[in-house]
Scaffold this motif. Sequence first.
Motif, short mmCIF file in Angstrom:
data_model
loop_
_atom_site.label_atom_id
_atom_site.label_comp_id
_atom_site.label_asym_id
_atom_site.label_seq_id
_atom_site.Cartn_x
_atom_site.Cartn_y
_atom_site.Cartn_z
N THR A 280 26.64 53.01 48.06
CA THR A 280 27.02 54.41 47.93
C THR A 280 26.37 54.98 46.69
O THR A 280 26.33 54.36 45.65
CB THR A 280 28.55 54.60 47.86
N ILE B 196 28.67 48.21 54.22
CA ILE B 196 29.61 49.02 53.43
C ILE B 196 30.36 50.05 54.27
O ILE B 196 31.13 50.84 53.74
CB ILE B 196 28.86 49.76 52.29
N GLU C 171 34.03 50.88 53.80
CA GLU C 171 34.37 51.52 52.53
C GLU C 171 34.12 53.03 52.55
O GLU C 171 34.70 53.75 51.74
CB GLU C 171 33.55 50.92 51.39
N VAL C 172 33.24 53.49 53.43
CA VAL C 172 32.82 54.89 53.36
C VAL C 172 33.10 55.72 54.61
O VAL C 172 33.05 56.94 54.56
CB VAL C 172 31.31 55.01 53.02
N PRO D 286 30.47 58.50 48.80
CA PRO D 286 31.67 57.67 48.75
C PRO D 286 32.84 58.42 49.39
O PRO D 286 32.93 59.65 49.29
CB PRO D 286 31.90 57.43 47.26
N ARG D 287 33.70 57.68 50.05
CA ARG D 287 34.88 58.28 50.69
C ARG D 287 35.87 58.67 49.62
O ARG D 287 36.10 57.94 48.65
CB ARG D 287 35.49 57.26 51.65
N ARG E 233 39.26 58.93 47.92
CA ARG E 233 40.41 57.99 47.96
C ARG E 233 41.70 58.72 47.77
O ARG E 233 41.86 59.65 47.14
CB ARG E 233 40.24 56.94 46.86
#
Length: 101
Positions: free
Chosen positions: A2, A37, A40-41, A98-99, A101
């Motif tokens: 990311t 990944i 995670e994203v 990036p996701r 959070r």
Amino acid sequence: MTGDALEVTGEVWYWRGPAPYHFVTVPMPQAEEIREIAAEVTYGWGMIPVSGRLGATEFTTSLWPKDGGYVVPLKDAVRRAEQIDLDDTVTVHLTIAPRDR
């Protein structure tokens, strides 16, 4: 990965399904890096948010999962701005977002 730049080169193809779109397929070596990944994203359905640049045109979109890999949708506005047509070979610069959070 990311935040890292990813360069995707491929031929523009068209899918005329219920939501017609133009795409570039992410080559398998890069798709495998993304898959590492993805959990995670992704924000769901395997979609991976990215910011991109094609030529001088910047845009945001999401990579779509397809056939074990990913495809980059190319919005009409991006294709028009860069004078991109079906079957053209293009290089798209992507950054995976990036996701939240």
